[in-house]
Design a protein around this motif. Structure first.
Motif, PDB file in Angstrom:
ATOM      1  N   TRP A  36      58.085  27.157  11.059  1.00  0.00           N
ATOM      2  CA  TRP A  36      57.418  26.064  10.340  1.00  0.00           C
ATOM      3  C   TRP A  36      57.639  26.180   8.839  1.00  0.00           C
ATOM      4  O   TRP A  36      57.837  27.281   8.314  1.00  0.00           O
ATOM      5  CB  TRP A  36      55.907  26.076  10.615  1.00  0.00           C
ATOM      6  N   ASN A  37      57.550  25.014   8.208  1.00  0.00           N
ATOM      7  CA  ASN A  37      57.608  24.904   6.732  1.00  0.00           C
ATOM      8  C   ASN A  37      58.926  25.369   6.127  1.00  0.00           C
ATOM      9  O   ASN A  37      58.972  25.851   5.000  1.00  0.00           O
ATOM     10  CB  ASN A  37      56.429  25.649   6.079  1.00  0.00           C
ATOM     11  N   LYS A  38      59.996  25.211   6.895  1.00  0.00           N
ATOM     12  CA  LYS A  38      61.338  25.485   6.346  1.00  0.00           C
ATOM     13  C   LYS A  38      62.122  24.172   6.213  1.00  0.00           C
ATOM     14  O   LYS A  38      63.320  24.185   5.981  1.00  0.00           O
ATOM     15  CB  LYS A  38      62.098  26.439   7.261  1.00  0.00           C
ATOM     16  N   THR A  49      50.438  17.913  19.994  1.00  0.00           N
ATOM     17  CA  THR A  49      51.344  16.947  20.618  1.00  0.00           C
ATOM     18  C   THR A  49      50.583  16.240  21.746  1.00  0.00           C
ATOM     19  O   THR A  49      49.676  16.819  22.347  1.00  0.00           O
ATOM     20  CB  THR A  49      52.601  17.632  21.197  1.00  0.00           C
ATOM     21  N   LYS A  51      58.036  12.232   4.113  1.00  0.00           N
ATOM     22  CA  LYS A  51      59.306  12.706   3.545  1.00  0.00           C
ATOM     23  C   LYS A  51      60.490  11.922   4.121  1.00  0.00           C
ATOM     24  O   LYS A  51      61.533  11.826   3.504  1.00  0.00           O
ATOM     25  CB  LYS A  51      59.497  14.212   3.804  1.00  0.00           C
ATOM     26  N   TYR A  61      58.757  15.095  17.417  1.00  0.00           N
ATOM     27  CA  TYR A  61      59.410  16.374  17.142  1.00  0.00           C
ATOM     28  C   TYR A  61      58.413  17.519  17.277  1.00  0.00           C
ATOM     29  O   TYR A  61      57.200  17.325  17.159  1.00  0.00           O
ATOM     30  CB  TYR A  61      59.985  16.404  15.698  1.00  0.00           C
ATOM     31  N   TRP A  62      58.927  18.687  17.553  1.00  0.00           N
ATOM     32  CA  TRP A  62      58.151  19.926  17.379  1.00  0.00           C
ATOM     33  C   TRP A  62      59.132  21.034  16.997  1.00  0.00           C
ATOM     34  O   TRP A  62      60.316  20.984  17.357  1.00  0.00           O
ATOM     35  CB  TRP A  62      57.332  20.303  18.636  1.00  0.00           C
ATOM     36  N   ILE A  63      58.615  21.993  16.252  1.00  0.00           N
ATOM     37  CA  ILE A  63      59.419  23.134  15.806  1.00  0.00           C
ATOM     38  C   ILE A  63      58.638  24.394  16.166  1.00  0.00           C
ATOM     39  O   ILE A  63      57.414  24.441  15.994  1.00  0.00           O
ATOM     40  CB  ILE A  63      59.649  23.067  14.266  1.00  0.00           C
ATOM     41  N   ARG A  82      53.096  14.545   6.664  1.00  0.00           N
ATOM     42  CA  ARG A  82      53.962  14.869   5.518  1.00  0.00           C
ATOM     43  C   ARG A  82      55.442  14.706   5.895  1.00  0.00           C
ATOM     44  O   ARG A  82      56.242  14.207   5.113  1.00  0.00           O
ATOM     45  CB  ARG A  82      53.655  16.305   5.065  1.00  0.00           C
ATOM     46  N   VAL A  83      55.793  15.140   7.104  1.00  0.00           N
ATOM     47  CA  VAL A  83      57.178  14.972   7.575  1.00  0.00           C
ATOM     48  C   VAL A  83      57.533  13.476   7.555  1.00  0.00           C
ATOM     49  O   VAL A  83      58.579  13.076   7.035  1.00  0.00           O
ATOM     50  CB  VAL A  83      57.361  15.546   9.010  1.00  0.00           C
TER      51      VAL A  83
HETATM   52  C1  COA Z   1      54.524  19.186  12.492  1.00  0.00           C
HETATM   53  C2  COA Z   1      55.745  20.091  12.569  1.00  0.00           C
HETATM   54  C3  COA Z   1      56.799  19.453  13.471  1.00  0.00           C
HETATM   55  C4  COA Z   1      56.336  20.264  11.158  1.00  0.00           C
HETATM   56  O1  COA Z   1      57.547  21.008  11.274  1.00  0.00           O
HETATM   57  P1  COA Z   1      58.175  21.739  10.028  1.00  0.00           P
HETATM   58  O2  COA Z   1      59.575  22.105  10.378  1.00  0.00           O
HETATM   59  O3  COA Z   1      57.267  22.804   9.571  1.00  0.00           O
HETATM   60  O4  COA Z   1      58.156  20.533   8.957  1.00  0.00           O
HETATM   61  P2  COA Z   1      58.839  20.525   7.517  1.00  0.00           P
HETATM   62  O5  COA Z   1      59.038  21.926   7.040  1.00  0.00           O
HETATM   63  O6  COA Z   1      60.021  19.626   7.573  1.00  0.00           O
HETATM   64  O7  COA Z   1      57.719  19.792   6.627  1.00  0.00           O
HETATM   65  C5  COA Z   1      56.373  20.193   6.725  1.00  0.00           C
HETATM   66  C6  COA Z   1      55.616  19.651   5.520  1.00  0.00           C
HETATM   67  O8  COA Z   1      54.209  19.683   5.806  1.00  0.00           O
HETATM   68  C7  COA Z   1      53.557  20.390   4.797  1.00  0.00           C
HETATM   69  N1  COA Z   1      52.368  20.987   5.387  1.00  0.00           N
HETATM   70  C8  COA Z   1      52.277  22.071   6.199  1.00  0.00           C
HETATM   71  N2  COA Z   1      51.008  22.284   6.537  1.00  0.00           N
HETATM   72  C9  COA Z   1      50.286  21.303   5.947  1.00  0.00           C
HETATM   73  C10 COA Z   1      48.896  20.989   5.928  1.00  0.00           C
HETATM   74  N3  COA Z   1      48.009  21.709   6.595  1.00  0.00           N
HETATM   75  N4  COA Z   1      48.500  19.909   5.207  1.00  0.00           N
HETATM   76  C11 COA Z   1      49.404  19.163   4.527  1.00  0.00           C
HETATM   77  N5  COA Z   1      50.730  19.406   4.516  1.00  0.00           N
HETATM   78  C12 COA Z   1      51.153  20.476   5.213  1.00  0.00           C
HETATM   79  C13 COA Z   1      54.562  21.382   4.303  1.00  0.00           C
HETATM   80  O9  COA Z   1      54.209  21.896   3.035  1.00  0.00           O
HETATM   81  C14 COA Z   1      55.798  20.498   4.270  1.00  0.00           C
HETATM   82  O10 COA Z   1      55.786  19.606   3.194  1.00  0.00           O
HETATM   83  P3  COA Z   1      56.597  19.898   1.807  1.00  0.00           P
HETATM   84  O11 COA Z   1      58.056  19.996   2.190  1.00  0.00           O
HETATM   85  O12 COA Z   1      56.291  18.730   0.945  1.00  0.00           O
HETATM   86  O13 COA Z   1      56.087  21.202   1.271  1.00  0.00           O
HETATM   87  C15 COA Z   1      55.372  21.508  13.116  1.00  0.00           C
HETATM   88  O14 COA Z   1      54.269  21.977  12.406  1.00  0.00           O
HETATM   89  C16 COA Z   1      55.060  21.482  14.607  1.00  0.00           C
HETATM   90  O15 COA Z   1      55.950  21.582  15.428  1.00  0.00           O
HETATM   91  N6  COA Z   1      53.757  21.367  14.950  1.00  0.00           N
HETATM   92  C17 COA Z   1      53.340  21.367  16.353  1.00  0.00           C
HETATM   93  C18 COA Z   1      53.872  20.152  17.107  1.00  0.00           C
HETATM   94  C19 COA Z   1      53.576  18.855  16.381  1.00  0.00           C
HETATM   95  O16 COA Z   1      52.506  18.698  15.792  1.00  0.00           O
HETATM   96  N7  COA Z   1      54.531  17.925  16.432  1.00  0.00           N
HETATM   97  C20 COA Z   1      54.352  16.628  15.816  1.00  0.00           C
HETATM   98  C21 COA Z   1      53.552  15.774  16.703  1.00  0.00           C
HETATM   99  S1  COA Z   1      53.167  14.241  15.892  1.00  0.00           S
END
Ligand code: COA
Length: 189
Positions: A104-106, A37, A146, A97-99, A142-143
């Motif tokens: 993650w990945n839910k 972030t 989607k 966003y952050w989770i 990817r988010v």
């Molecule tokens: C980025 C983040 C918000 C994603 O949250 P999340 O709830 O896991 O996201 P979702 O489950 O809705 O979707 C994640 C998607 O990324 C994919 N993914 C996960 N790791 C991946 C990787 N290394 N490479 C490619 N895709 C990846 C997942 O498979 C999923 O896609 P799918 O539904 O097609 O399988 C979370 O990892 C996070 O909080 N990271 C730290 C803070 C951050 O980076 N925030 C965004 C700043 S821009």
């Protein structure tokens, strides 16, 4: 500016309250959150979380930003955050966003950002929503995909994070594109 509670199948999005500070510090204090972030530092303390929550009313009042806590509907557990920075002049919102790592990945980031996107286009009637992520953070890209956003470009060495110049990937979606997306989703239901 209003900030209604937003609800999805599994999540409730609501304004933060001071009592969330310990949980934010616990979740956002994990290094994995600061790592990708732009604004979250590491370490991230409860006092910093409290100070951040303290800014929300003013930035909302000035129409500069809206921040939402993301709770699981079933348990009430706070799992993350989503929000927008607002540029009223250009009718544009930048979504972020952050989770918490354990969740993650839910699909939570996509689900939370998607109801916020709906609110920005259908209620706030904005022209554009954009977002960006570090090039080394494909999960965020990817988010955004989607959510139906289009990749607009790569900004080289655009942000300095922890002393390192980072490439940024920019995404966006326009109001008419969102309208088309919604009608094609409705048709496929
Ligand atoms: C980025 C983040 C918000 C994603 O949250 P999340 O709830 O896991 O996201 P979702 O489950 O809705 O979707 C994640 C998607 O990324 C994919 N993914 C996960 N790791 C991946 C990787 N290394 N490479 C490619 N895709 C990846 C997942 O498979 C999923 O896609 P799918 O539904 O097609 O399988 C979370 O990892 C996070 O909080 N990271 C730290 C803070 C951050 O980076 N925030 C965004 C700043 S821009």
């Amino acid at each position: 500016m209003d900030q209604p509670i937003l609800e999805t199948e599994r999540l409730i999005l609501r304004p933060f309250v001071d009592g969330d500070a310990p949980r934010i510090a616990e979740l956002a204090g994990d290094k994995s959150i600061a790592d990708t972030t732009i604004r979250i530092p590491h370490p991230y303390s409860e006092a910093m979380a409290l100070e951040w929550i303290g800014t929300h009313k003013a930035v909302r009042g000035e129409e500069l930003a809206l921040f939402y806590a993301v709770d699981l509907k079933e348990s009430g557990e706070l799992v993350g955050s989503t929000g927008i920075d607002i540029d009223i002049l250009h009718s544009r919102a930048t979504i972020g966003y952050w989770i918490g790592r354990e969740h993650w990945n839910k699909g939570y980031a996509t689900e939370a950002a998607s109801i916020l996107l709906e609110y920005v286009f259908n209620v706030m009637k904005f022209h554009k929503v954009d977002s960006h992520h570090f090039a080394r953070n494909p999960a965020s890209g990817r988010v955004l995909e989607k959510l139906g956003m289009k990749r607009e470009g790569l900004l080289r060495g655009h942000i300095k994070k922890s002393g390192v110049w980072e490439d940024i990937i920019e995404y966006g979606i326009l109001d008419h594109e969102y309208g088309q997306l919604e009608s094609s989703l409705q048709r496929s239901r």
